[in-house]
Design an enzyme around this catalytic site. Structure first.
Site, mmCIF file in Angstrom:
data_model
loop_
_atom_site.group_PDB
_atom_site.id
_atom_site.type_symbol
_atom_site.label_atom_id
_atom_site.label_comp_id
_atom_site.label_asym_id
_atom_site.label_seq_id
_atom_site.Cartn_x
_atom_site.Cartn_y
_atom_site.Cartn_z
ATOM 1 N N SER A 250 -32.750 88.924 -5.808
ATOM 2 C CA SER A 250 -31.734 88.207 -6.593
ATOM 3 C C SER A 250 -31.312 87.001 -5.760
ATOM 4 C CB SER A 250 -30.533 89.109 -6.836
ATOM 5 O OG SER A 250 -29.891 89.353 -5.597
ATOM 6 N N LYS A 251 -30.455 86.181 -6.321
ATOM 7 C CA LYS A 251 -29.986 84.984 -5.618
ATOM 8 C C LYS A 251 -29.491 85.332 -4.216
ATOM 9 C CE LYS A 251 -29.108 80.770 -7.462
ATOM 10 N NZ LYS A 251 -29.569 80.725 -8.858
#
Ligand code: GLU
Length: 485
Positions: A250-251
Site C-alpha cells: 500500500s502507499k
C-alpha cells in the site's frame, strides 16, 4: 484463440500490483500467440476519472505492454470502455430479471447496516437476509411506482461452485456464505462484478488472469455467467504482492506508481523483469531477462501460490544490470536527460569529460535519478561527505598518502589513464609502505568525497591530471588545518 484481458478501473494510477497483472496477461497472450484486450472498467462513475484512464494508457505504452484491442484500438468486441456499454448491461439485467434470477431490493443503507451489525453481534458471518426476495409482485410494483429507490440483487440458491484455478488448483465455494448479492445500483448502473462478468463472455475472454484479491468474486461471476447461458472462462489468480513489512502493498509500505518509478529513473525492461519475478520463477533460475526472453519462458504453471515480497534492493540490482547492458549512446542520452531532469548544470564541463565521467559512473548507478547527485560530487570540489569519510581522513596515514600521491602525480608527464593510475598506486604503496584500506580509502575520499563509488581508475581518467592533482592537494591542505589525532 487465447484471449486475455487487462481490466483496470480508472480510479487511480497504475502501481506495481496492476502492472504485474498487466504483464502476466501480456506474457501469457504473447507466449500463446493469443490476444490481449485492454478494457476500461469505469462503471464506478464517482471514483473513475478520465485523466486516470489517460495515465493508464500512457504508462502501458511507456512500459512497452502492447495490447491488441482496447479503447484506442479497433477490435470486433468493442466498445472497450464500460460506460459506453451501458445498454448492453441493461439488456442482460432485464434478461436475468425476466428469468426470475434477479429481483429489486429496496433495503436502505441503514437497513443493511442493522442486519450486518446484528449478524456480527451474533458472531455470524454476514450475508443478506433475503428480505426483498420474498416481496410479492404487487408489493414490488407499488414501491417502484412510488419511486422507492432500488438496487438489483442476484438470487443465490444453495449449491457448491467448483472451478480449477490455473494457479491455485481446485477451488470449492459453498454459496451459503455468499447470499443474494447486488449486481446493479439501478437499471442504468451495473456494478463492476456484473459488467465484468458479462464482458468477459461477450469479449470471448478465454482466461481471466488477475490478482488473488479477485478470487472471492469468481464464484459470483461464474453464477452470473451461467445464469446468462454463457460458459465461464478459465481463471488464474496471481499471488498477492506484500511490502517489506509483509503486509499488503500500500502507499504506506512502498506501493509506487509507474510515474514515480519512471521519475526515479528505472528502465521499463528492468521494471518488467523485476515484476515478472513476483510470483513467477523462470525455469532455469536465470533472473535477468528482457521482455522477449520473458515471453519465450512464461508459463502459468510456474506461478507460485505464495505471496511475493516487493524488494527495492532487488529492483535496484536488476535495474543496474539492465543499465549496464544498454548500448553506450542510449545510456549516455538517458544519463544526460537525468541531469536535465535533476536540474544539474553540466555546461561548465567539456563534453568529452562529461562523457567519461558518466561512463565511469555507469557501474555504480542503480537508477538514472542518482546521476545528478553523483555528478555534483564528482564534478564539484568534494569534501568528505560522511562521518565515515571524515574518519578515513583523520587516520594518521592519510596525510602521508596524500602528500606522496600529489608528488607522484605531479612528476608524471602524461594525462592520467587507467595504466598510469595503477603505476602511481604501486609507487605510492612502495614509498609509503602503507597498503590496503589505509592506502586506498584516503585516495577515494580525496577524489570523490565518499567511501564508496565508481572505479577510481576510470574516474581519474575522466577527470584528467589537473583535476586529480587539485583534489589530492586540496584534501591534503584541509588535513594540514586539522590537529593531528
Ligand atoms: N476492474 C477491476 C480492478 O481494477 C478488475 C478486476 C478483474 O480483473 O476482474 O480491480
Amino acid at each position: 484463440m487465447i484471449r486475455v484481458r487487462f481490466a483496470p478501473s480508472p480510479t487511480g494510477l497504475l502501481h506495481q500490483g496492476n502492472v504485474r497483472t498487466a504483464l502476466f496477461n501480456f506474457l501469457y497472450a504473447r507466449h500463446q500467440g493469443g490476444k490481449l484486450i485492454l478494457r476500461i472498467e469505469d462503471t464506478d462513475q464517482e471514483r473513475s476519472q478520465e485523466n486516470y484512464e489517460a495515465a493508464i494508457l500512457e504508462d502501458l505504452k511507456w512500459l512497452g505492454l502492447e495490447y491488441d484491442e482496447g479503447p484506442d484500438r479497433t477490435g470486433d468486441f468493442g466498445p472497450y470502455r464500460q460506460t459506453e456499454r451501458l445498454p448492453i448491461y441493461k439488456k442482460y439485467l432485464e434478461q436475468l430479471e425476466s428469468q426470475g434470477q434477479v429481483y429489486p431490493c429496496f433495503c436502505t443503507h441503514e437497513d443493511l447496516e442493522n442486519e450486518r451489525r446484528k449478524a456480527m453481534a451474533g458472531g455470524k458471518p454476514y450475508r443478506y437476509s433475503g428480505k426483498c426476495r420474498e416481496l410479492s409482485a404487487e408489493d414490488r410494483r407499488a414501491r417502484i411506482e412510488a419511486g422507492v429507490a432500488n438496487t438489483f440483487r442476484f438470487k443465490v440458491d444453495r449449491e457448491i461452485v467448483k472451478f480449477t484455478d490455473l494457479v491455485y488448483g481446485e477451488k470449492i465455494f459453498d454459496t451459503l456464505t455468499i447470499g443474494d448479492f447486488v449486481i446493479a445500483r439501478s437499471n442504468e448502473l451495473p456494478l463492476y462484478l456484473f459488467a465484468c462478468a458479462v464482458d468477459d463472455c461477450l469479449m470471448r475472454i478465454t482466461h481471466v488472469i488477475r490478482g488473488e484479491d479477485g478470487m472471492s468474486n469468481t464464484p459470483r461471476q461464474m453464477l452470473i455467467q451461467r445464469a446468462l447461458g454463457f460458459t465461464p472462462p478459465q481463471f488464474a489468480h496471481l499471488p498477492l504482492i506484500l511490502g517489506p513489512d509483509h503486509s499488503l502493498l500500500s502507499k504506506r509500505n512502498g506501493s509506487t506508481s509507474v510515474g514515480e518509478l519512471k521519475g526515479k529513473g528505472y528502465l521499463p525492461p528492468a521494471i518488467l523483469n523485476y515484476l515478472s519475478l513476483l510470483g513467477w520463477a523462470p525455469p532455469e533460475g536465470k533472473e535477468i531477462l528482457d521482455l522477449a526472453n520473458l515471453v519465450e519462458l512464461f508459463d502459468l504453471g510456474r506461478v507460485s501460490r505464495s505471496s511475493a515480497i516487493f524488494d527495492w534492493a532487488k529492483l535496484d540490482h536488476i535495474n543496474q544490470v539492465h543499465m549496464a547492458h544498454l548500448p553506450e549512446a542510449d545510456y549516455l542520452a538517458k544519463a544526460k536527460q537525468a541531469l536535465v531532469d535533476g536540474k544539474f548544470d553540466a555546461s561548465g564541463t567539456a563534453e568529452e569529460n562529461l562523457r567519461k565521467v558518466l561512463l565511469a559512473l555507469r557501474p555504480n548507478l542503480k537508477n538514472f535519478a542518482e546521476t545528478p547527485g553523483w555528478l555534483t560530487l564528482l564534478l564539484g570540489h568534494p569534501e568528505p561527505q560522511t562521518d565515515e569519510a571524515r574518519e578515513v581522513m583523520k587516520a594518521p596515514e592519510s596525510r602521508k598518502v596524500l602528500e606522496t600521491l600529489a608528488g607522484l602525480i605531479e612528476a608524471r608527464e602524461d594525462e592520467m589513464n587507467p595504466v598510469s593510475y595503477e603505476q602511481v598506486l604501486e609507487e605510492l604503496k612502495k614509498k609509503t609502505k602503507i597498503k590496503g584500506k589505509k592506502l586506498f580509502m584516503p585516495v577515494r575520499v580525496a577524489l570523490t568525497g565518499g567511501t564508496e563509488g565508481p572505479e577510481l581508475a576510470a574516474l581519474v581518467t575522466a577527470l584528467g591530471k589537473t583535476q586529480v592533482l587539485e583534489r589530492v592537494r586540496s584534501a591534503f591542505e584541509n588535513l594540514q588545518h586539522e590537529k593531528p589525532q
